[in-house]
Design an enzyme around this catalytic site. Structure first.
Site, short mmCIF file in Angstrom:
data_model
loop_
_atom_site.label_atom_id
_atom_site.label_comp_id
_atom_site.label_asym_id
_atom_site.label_seq_id
_atom_site.Cartn_x
_atom_site.Cartn_y
_atom_site.Cartn_z
N ASP A 49 17.38 36.89 -1.95
CA ASP A 49 18.74 36.97 -1.40
C ASP A 49 18.79 37.80 -0.12
O ASP A 49 17.99 38.74 0.05
CB ASP A 49 19.69 37.59 -2.42
CG ASP A 49 20.01 36.65 -3.57
OD1 ASP A 49 19.80 35.44 -3.42
OD2 ASP A 49 20.47 37.14 -4.62
N TYR A 77 10.94 43.64 -9.84
CA TYR A 77 12.08 44.09 -9.03
C TYR A 77 12.48 45.52 -9.41
O TYR A 77 12.35 45.92 -10.57
CB TYR A 77 13.30 43.21 -9.26
CG TYR A 77 13.15 41.77 -8.86
CD1 TYR A 77 13.50 41.33 -7.59
CD2 TYR A 77 12.67 40.82 -9.77
CE1 TYR A 77 13.37 40.00 -7.22
CE2 TYR A 77 12.54 39.49 -9.41
CZ TYR A 77 12.89 39.08 -8.14
OH TYR A 77 12.75 37.75 -7.79
N ASP A 91 27.09 40.81 -6.58
CA ASP A 91 26.45 41.78 -5.71
C ASP A 91 27.46 42.21 -4.65
O ASP A 91 28.67 42.00 -4.81
CB ASP A 91 25.15 41.24 -5.10
CG ASP A 91 25.36 40.04 -4.19
OD1 ASP A 91 26.54 39.68 -3.90
OD2 ASP A 91 24.36 39.46 -3.73
N ARG A 185 20.96 39.36 -10.11
CA ARG A 185 22.42 39.50 -10.03
C ARG A 185 23.07 39.12 -11.35
O ARG A 185 24.00 39.77 -11.83
CB ARG A 185 22.98 38.64 -8.91
CG ARG A 185 22.70 39.15 -7.52
CD ARG A 185 23.30 38.25 -6.48
NE ARG A 185 22.61 36.97 -6.37
CZ ARG A 185 23.22 35.79 -6.23
NH1 ARG A 185 24.53 35.73 -6.22
NH2 ARG A 185 22.52 34.69 -6.10
#
Length: 239
Positions: A49, A77, A91, A185
């Site tokens: 993203d 992550y 987000d 997300r």
């Protein structure tokens, strides 16, 4: 010597606010200028993203055939969640649309809840995503304010741990190792719901893809500098 036509696999630390396509386009443009050609196959092995940074694998030339295989590499992550509020995009792309109580959320509750996400999970992708629905991207419907039903996808979370939790700001940072297709997300959304509150992602960094760690990656600036000094092979036979 780099041989971008026969193929190279390049690891980049994607900058904030860039799309994965932005990165690929920048690499392709500069390679074509360097090699004096108008065409060169360049692609990436997994979208990240715009509001995330970290590892993006870029393949060139004949190595683009490996992209499908590389997409299945496990990814790691580091994510920071803001508890107590949600956004339509899960987000910071969109403004907060709702707030929720957080007085009941403690470190003890966090430590009890987070391990529940280990293993195989059914996850509904974010509406603001590139998931295909009847030939269109989900975000095309979302940006028009249209409601569509997204089907849950099976994914696997191999590792998930709490790195920090601030009870004053209600910010939670976690490390996640997961399979292809996992939306962090959406994981933030689900964690918020499991905590009987809300949550959205405020920071995301992909720290590993397969065996490639972020510390092994180049920035785009480092790549462009190296491209100026490195010799590159390009012959009529390889085009």
């Amino acid at each position: 010597m780099w041989d971008f036509v026969t193929g190279e696999i390049l690891a980049f630390d994607k900058p904030l606010h860039w799309t994965s396509f932005d990165l690929v386009a920048k690499v392709r443009y500069n390679l074509c200028r360097k090699l004096g050609t108008k065409k060169l196959k360049v692609g990436h092995s997994g979208t990240l993203d715009p509001l995330a940074t970290g590892v993006v694998i870029v393949c060139t030339g004949k190595k683009t055939k490996l992209i499908d295989q590389l997409q299945y590499d496990v990814k790691e992550y580091i994510a920071t969640l803001q508890l107590g509020a949600t956004t339509p995009s899960f987000d910071l792309e969109k403004e907060i649309d709702a707030t929720y109580p957080t007085a009941h959320i403690t470190r003890e509750l966090i430590d009890k809840t987070i391990p529940q996400f280990l293993g195989e999970q059914w996850q509904i992708p974010p509406i603001f995503s590139a998931v295909q629905i009847n030939g269109k991207r989900a975000y095309d419907f979302a940006r028009k304010g249209e409601t569509v039903e997204l089907k849950p996808k099976l994914l696997k979370i191999d590792e998930i741990e709490v790195l920090s939790f601030d009870e004053q700001t209600m910010q939670l940072t976690i490390r996640v190792v997961c399979s292809k297709g996992t939306y962090i997300r959406a994981l933030a959304r689900d964690i918020g719901e499991r905590l009987e509150s809300g949550a959205h992602l405020i920071a995301l960094r992909r720290t590993r893809v397969g065996n490639t760690r972020v510390e092994d990656c180049m920035t785009i600036e480092q790549f462009l500098e190296k491209l100026q000094t490195e010799s590159c092979r390009l012959t009529a036979e390889t085009l």
